[in-house]
Scaffold this motif. Structure first.
Motif, PDB file in Angstrom:
ATOM      1  N   ARG A 648      32.658  51.005  39.140  1.00  0.00           N
ATOM      2  CA  ARG A 648      33.170  51.710  40.323  1.00  0.00           C
ATOM      3  C   ARG A 648      32.300  51.406  41.544  1.00  0.00           C
ATOM      4  O   ARG A 648      32.815  51.229  42.648  1.00  0.00           O
ATOM      5  CB  ARG A 648      33.215  53.216  40.051  1.00  0.00           C
ATOM      6  CG  ARG A 648      33.848  54.026  41.175  1.00  0.00           C
ATOM      7  CD  ARG A 648      35.348  53.772  41.350  1.00  0.00           C
ATOM      8  NE  ARG A 648      36.113  54.261  40.229  1.00  0.00           N
ATOM      9  CZ  ARG A 648      36.735  55.469  40.197  1.00  0.00           C
ATOM     10  NH1 ARG A 648      36.689  56.269  41.237  1.00  0.00           N
ATOM     11  NH2 ARG A 648      37.393  55.844  39.120  1.00  0.00           N
ATOM     12  N   LEU A 651      33.311  48.023  42.779  1.00  0.00           N
ATOM     13  CA  LEU A 651      34.620  48.112  43.454  1.00  0.00           C
ATOM     14  C   LEU A 651      34.480  48.723  44.843  1.00  0.00           C
ATOM     15  O   LEU A 651      35.178  48.340  45.779  1.00  0.00           O
ATOM     16  CB  LEU A 651      35.590  48.953  42.611  1.00  0.00           C
ATOM     17  CG  LEU A 651      36.158  48.284  41.344  1.00  0.00           C
ATOM     18  CD1 LEU A 651      36.843  49.313  40.447  1.00  0.00           C
ATOM     19  CD2 LEU A 651      37.143  47.178  41.709  1.00  0.00           C
ATOM     20  N   TYR A 675      38.588  42.235  41.067  1.00  0.00           N
ATOM     21  CA  TYR A 675      38.948  43.546  41.615  1.00  0.00           C
ATOM     22  C   TYR A 675      40.215  44.079  40.946  1.00  0.00           C
ATOM     23  O   TYR A 675      40.285  45.264  40.569  1.00  0.00           O
ATOM     24  CB  TYR A 675      39.177  43.426  43.125  1.00  0.00           C
ATOM     25  CG  TYR A 675      39.604  44.713  43.772  1.00  0.00           C
ATOM     26  CD1 TYR A 675      38.667  45.582  44.332  1.00  0.00           C
ATOM     27  CD2 TYR A 675      40.953  45.084  43.817  1.00  0.00           C
ATOM     28  CE1 TYR A 675      39.054  46.781  44.917  1.00  0.00           C
ATOM     29  CE2 TYR A 675      41.356  46.271  44.396  1.00  0.00           C
ATOM     30  CZ  TYR A 675      40.402  47.119  44.934  1.00  0.00           C
ATOM     31  OH  TYR A 675      40.791  48.304  45.501  1.00  0.00           O
ATOM     32  N   SER A 678      39.570  45.021  37.256  1.00  0.00           N
ATOM     33  CA  SER A 678      38.678  46.183  37.157  1.00  0.00           C
ATOM     34  C   SER A 678      39.353  47.441  37.675  1.00  0.00           C
ATOM     35  O   SER A 678      39.146  48.539  37.127  1.00  0.00           O
ATOM     36  CB  SER A 678      37.366  45.911  37.911  1.00  0.00           C
ATOM     37  OG  SER A 678      36.673  44.869  37.240  1.00  0.00           O
ATOM     38  N   SER A 679      40.171  47.318  38.705  1.00  0.00           N
ATOM     39  CA  SER A 679      40.924  48.470  39.204  1.00  0.00           C
ATOM     40  C   SER A 679      41.885  49.000  38.155  1.00  0.00           C
ATOM     41  O   SER A 679      42.151  50.193  38.075  1.00  0.00           O
ATOM     42  CB  SER A 679      41.740  48.080  40.435  1.00  0.00           C
ATOM     43  OG  SER A 679      40.907  47.776  41.500  1.00  0.00           O
TER      44      SER A 679
END
Lengths: 762, 762
Positions: A648, A651, A675, A678-679
């Motif tokens: 997090r 990100l 991104y 991972s999002s």
């Protein structure tokens, strides 16, 4: 209110309803155009051959053979902080750390003719113009800017192979369009090898430009149509010496001469303009011929309707973005997510005419049989998350990219798959032979349906190119010796991973012998692990580790774009083995903690390439790729919560909506693909396995619309800015066993449910 | 004795009988290779795309933009007096006065590797070798020389698109074949624009070289096969600066690197050789692609039988020579005659692959539909006698040449027929637009059977290219003004003749309006005749003749390659009109007498281009073309015997069998065609008329085998060295009325009988 809206939507015509939920509006091409992002703000369609974008400077890459460090800022042609625009060129890489392209620059001017770009300090010394961001607008497939010096509004949009320009002029008897074939990104005196231009009539010009540069032999053919006849035209030639004067005696070749040939040609086309008169031009490109360029133009944009081209392109983007529909915590998150999707759909680019022809690596004309041929493979970057991302959302395209790589192999006199290829060339940039990862991943995941045995053969041949970057030594000694390569450790580690990919593919295809050879080679990473210090370290051919060795320094230590702290974890295919050799789970956990929290003295930042100061967290370098999988290793280290927290953090720290919103080069979509994965809450730690490792999602929910018709949903309960810890993960309603999900779990359709918490689980 | 021989011939097998009368043995390619002839001694087939010939020096055309006068000697690559051979290259012009080509040089060496050619003064400083004419042999399609330094015997032969080399080496562990892509004729630092070489395996290499030069954008693709695998190979690059070092880091690109690209590449291929071991190689070329070059090789020479290629090529020559069978006064006359036929069958050259593809003037790939595409049209020279000669002995080829010129026109963005074209380029050399003469002549004589109306349109468009060399002024003022062009008089006179050709073609096609326009223009020569001095003279746009004017000087007087004495008679289409304006028959006779007998001060020789001292008779310059028709004007002047005497004098003075046997540049066969026509006793004074003017034959008899199956014979009674005067001429047994015969008289078949005398008729 919500219900009312739904009812209203039912009453609206369908296309208005569609507009209501347009995702394309979230795309902000300006993100990453400042500092180290190296993205471009201009117009393009998904994977389009044309990227029509402003260049804010065209300073030389080198003069008299000496490298000019400043040029690095202009990998994508545009730097947000710059005060002037030189012009609008048709080809751009997105997010690279070395560059080329910037072809066929067009610039409107008014007043006295100036045939040189001039300098940013003295914009009036040339044809460039000042501009301000107040009067600039960048959307997916649309770019607009007011050029203050000529007082011209420039707008542009594209189809796949055509750049469409619209220039709104003031009243003038002295309006010009400059066409600068010498201009280019990473330009230098000898870059333009040759130019031919043919002025067929007063609205149609064709030609080609051939360049040396990052690609050694690159030829771009073009056709240009003007919406209004030019009244006059002319050219300047950059010849140092024009030996055969005979050419020149017969014609004045600078004035209205239709048959131009030479080096470094610059042209002007002159017009009378009424106040607010719009001049339009269409520039089509081809890798094969002027004839094909014209055919591309007639096929894609036979008309002069700028809005239609813009809207058709934006509709393509909308289709692309709709493949993942998300709910996010904030508007900025939507912008970041869909701009990441945008950035992950720019490269590789279509490299083929509408008739299927393209120029192959062998410099012959080929016809793509049953696939779309792509070029510009930045594989050291993109094998990690970008191509796996395509395997989810764009499998047909990725299959064609694999086919393109195999065609490259077929055309390679070196019998090698692409390393870093663009425009019928390989520039052999970076380390490894990561085509094999992309190919193995696509075959094992069922994406590539071509001849897998032939593909495996291409992988094996490439991995046995003994003369390339120490491969022969690697095969013979089990590692690349320090004295053979400046990046001997990177090479060894990446070869080992790539060899594991080949082994996986061989296993998949039942080729036992190949499997045995390459599974053995995949363990060669062990040969460079110095157990005494707990890091990977260069070793000479006599088997002696290098004495003088700096663990924080990136340069000259045997690595590329990473110090040993970042690179020592680069065994994505055998993290358990690595953990073992490192001394077990606790040692790995300590290592990770140190990596993310240690103090890196300032002097090392200066030497870390391609990223901003903010691209580094502790000593973890997110702006470069070698450690992109590392944060997920917290799972293995038994400290998943720390990983979730740090995912997090990355990100949030490394991606934002500003022009400087990327912490490092976007690297042709790899940073964006990181991104996106991972999002969504998972990441492909080791492509060519069929596994994704669980992280910490940023979305509130997501629906991936798969090409096979299935949908895969991510649902996140209790999502929040501080709720970064995963309390529970369920796959299709059942608690997940471990921290991995399978590719089949996704493409089969289903739901991944996260329950978040603001407290770590352990 | 003669009867006995005939009987013996009947007893011999047919092929031996054929050998008995071989004409090819009379061909001596050495003729013209010294001094100003500018022919090459190497191997080629009739009109072959490959001319494989030794280059005796490769001194630069210019260094740092400054012209090097010495290079002029090397228009064909070879000068007989030179002591060394640099190597053997694959393309050569024959007899030009400006140059290019000399592509893809091969040279065998033994011992320490030398990658530079070295100098003639210090041959051991480079890969060149000394040689002597004692150990040299040049035949049609065969060249052999012993290279003294490496002690290698070099032999070569060709097919249309393939050069076949055979090198007999001494024993060595250090034998090399040098392949120098930088080397070339009229070379300079920037000439080689780009080179690509691909080493496909240890016996096959492909690639292309792109050059700037006399042709601005010339690309030659190639494929090379070696009869024996090379054990090693390498390259040197001529890059001034290699900016993108990245290429080089990954491979050693100088050593056994298969994927070469750069400027000015030189390569070596290394072998072990046994004593007297023969290495052979085949080099195929293509204007289109490496693939096509390889296809050309496989189609034309799929084997390694050197003798077969040589014999097949010599058989083609034999077929070519047999089109005219002559009896001559001496062996030397046979040599001169058949070598002239040989020299008149070298250019233009086939410019098309076996699959019909070629690169057009528009730099696009085209397929020749139903014709053989030719290139290298030296039209200012060849429209006079060479193309008319082809209309007699090679009408099918000439029709294809016309088709090639019309294809050039179709591809021309300037909408012009070729001026001086080679390899998909026009270098616009010399004056006039003489394609129209060739086209009109071929159509009016029934040779070209394509779309004549389209051809006429191409002629008209070309003649109206207002921006070219003063044509606009010529149209508006009736002449090219002195201030607009340095060759204003030549241009005007030649445009007028060319316009007459267009008028004749228009009349032939019933296009009255075009006829009227161009027959009017054809009289514009009158505008530059200064009646006060009786010569053509430059005039400015105000209509004032140039004050300071030298009648003997060639340079700077408004002419090209001729002074006004030679050029003032250049009204081939209206000699009667010219005679009238000059003041009648007696004035013309006096003019001719003066021209051939006057004393030309030495200082003017120095300024007369392209010819030797011996190329001038009085002030008549035979070594250049403008006066080639002049000697036949004696007929008109009422003094035919003087003409006959002078024709024989020219035949004897300007042509002999030595290496310096040509008095001036052979000019792509024009000088030889003059010899051939004049030897036969007639000459096309004004091509595009269907008339030939009678001269004084040199042959004892001749039989022309026409393509239509007819034969036309020339029979000469009382022929002898001193019997240069024509006593009587009969056509098909009837005394000739006047001094002209018609083209139809020839192609209909028949006999032209001359009776000679040692006394002038009047």
């Amino acid at each position: 209110m919500k219900n009312l809206k739904s009812i209203l939507l039912l009453l609206l015509p369908l296309h208005l309803a569609a507009q209501e939920t347009q995702l394309v509006k979230y795309v902000s091409p300006i993100i990453g155009t400042g500092k180290m992002g190296h993205t471009f703000p201009g117009a393009t369609v998904p994977f389009g051959a044309v990227q029509l974008s402003p260049d804010t400077d065209t300073i030389p890459y080198a003069v008299n053979g000496r490298y000019n460090g400043e040029v690095y800022r202009y990998c994508a042609g545009y730097q947000y902080d710059d005060p002037t625009i030189v012009g609008f060129s048709h080809t751009h890489f997105s997010g690279t750390g070395h560059s080329d392209l910037g072809d066929l620059l067009i610039m409107p001017t008014v007043g006295a003719l100036q045939m040189n770009p001039g300098t940013a300090e003295h914009p009036k010394s040339g044809y460039r113009s000042r501009f301000s961001h107040d009067k600039e607008r960048a959307e997916a497939n649309y770019y607009k800017v007011f050029l203050e010096d000529p007082k011209v509004t420039a707008e542009m949009t594209t189809s796949t192979r055509v750049g469409f320009h619209r220039y709104t002029f003031p009243e003038s008897e002295n309006a010009h369009l400059i066409f600068d074939v010498k201009s280019g990104i990473y330009n230098y005196d000898e870059k333009n090898v040759w130019t031919v231009v043919r002025v067929l009539n007063d609205t149609l010009v064709t030609g080609f430009m051939q360049s040396n540069g990052w690609a050694r032999t690159r030829t771009v053919y073009f056709a240009i149509r003007f919406s209004k006849p030019f009244k006059n035209y002319g050219a300047r030639y950059g010849e140092k010496e024009q030996v055969y004067k005979g050419f020149w005696r017969k014609f004045d070749q600078t004035d209205n001469f239709a048959d131009l040939a030479g080096r470094n040609v610059r042209m002007h086309f002159d017009f009378d303009t009424r106040d607010q008169e719009q001049l339009q031009l269409k520039v089509a490109i081809s890798p094969v011929s002027m004839r094909n360029a014209l055919e591309n133009m007639e096929a894609e944009v036979p008309h002069w309707d700028f809005e239609r081209v813009k809207q058709e392109g934006q509709a393509l983007w909308e289709d692309e973005l709709r493949k993942i529909q998300v709910d996010m915590l904030s508007h900025d998150d939507y912008v970041n997510f869909y701009t990441a999707m945008y950035h992950a759909a720019l490269m590789p680019t279509v490299y083929m005419d509408v008739n299927g022809e393209y120029k192959g690596l062998d410099q012959e004309v080929h016809k793509a049989d049953g696939f779309v041929n792509y070029t510009s493979f930045s594989l050291w970057d993109t094998f990690r998350a970008f191509h796996p991302y395509l395997n989810l959302v764009n499998p047909k395209r990725n299959a064609d990219m694999v086919e393109s790589m195999i065609a490259h192999y077929d055309q390679s006199v070196l019998h090698m798959l692409p390393i870093w290829s663009h425009y019928a060339n390989d520039n052999w940039c970076m380390s490894g032979y990561h085509s094999v990862s992309v190919i193995a991943d696509a075959i094992i995941k069922g994406v590539y349906k071509g001849d897998a045995v032939r593909a495996l053969d291409a992988c094996v041949q490439t991995a046995n190119a003994r003369k390339y970057e120490g491969i022969g030594y690697y095969i013979d000694l089990g590692f690349v010796p320090d004295e053979v390569s400046g990046t001997s450790v990177s090479n060894t580690l990446e070869y080992a991973y790539d060899d594991w990919c080949i082994a996986q593919l061989a296993k998949f295809l039942g080729k036992e012998e190949i499997y045995n050879t390459f599974i053995k080679r995949s363990g060669y990473w062990r040969n460079l692990f110095d157990a005494r210090i707990g890091f990977m370290r260069p070793k000479n051919a006599q088997g002696v580790f290098r004495a003088k060795f700096d663990r924080l320094e990136t340069h000259g230590q045997g690595f590329i774009e990473g110090n040993t702290w970042n690179y020592s974890l680069y065994v994505p295919h055998d993290p358990e083995g690595l953990m073992g050799i490192m001394g077990g789970q606790q040692r790995l956990a300590t290592y990770l903690d140190s990596l993310f929290t240690m103090h890196l003295p300032d002097k090392f930042f200066a030497n870390t390439e391609d990223i901003t100061r903010e691209g580094i967290i502790g000593n973890y370098v997110h702006g470069n790729e070698p450690a992109h999988h590392v944060v997920y290793l917290h799972n293995l280290a038994g400290i998943p919560s720390k990983g979730q927290e740090r995912i997090r953090m990355i990100l949030r720290n490394q991606y934002h909506t500003g022009y400087d919103g990327l912490g490092g080069n976007d690297d042709c979509g790899q940073m964006s693909a990181w991104y996106l994965f991972s999002s969504l809450g998972f990441y492909p730690v080791s492509p060519a396995s069929d596994e994704y490792w669980i992280g910490s999602p940023l979305v509130k929910s997501a629906t991936i619309r798969l090409e096979n018709g299935n949908t895969f949903s991510v649902k996140v309960t209790n999502q929040g800015e501080k709720n970064v810890y995963v309390k529970e993960v369920k796959l299709n309603g059942r608690p997940l066993n471990g921290y991995k999900i399978k590719h089949a779990d996704i493409v089969g359709g289903g739901t991944l449910t996260f329950t978040m918490s603001n407290k770590p689980k352990r």
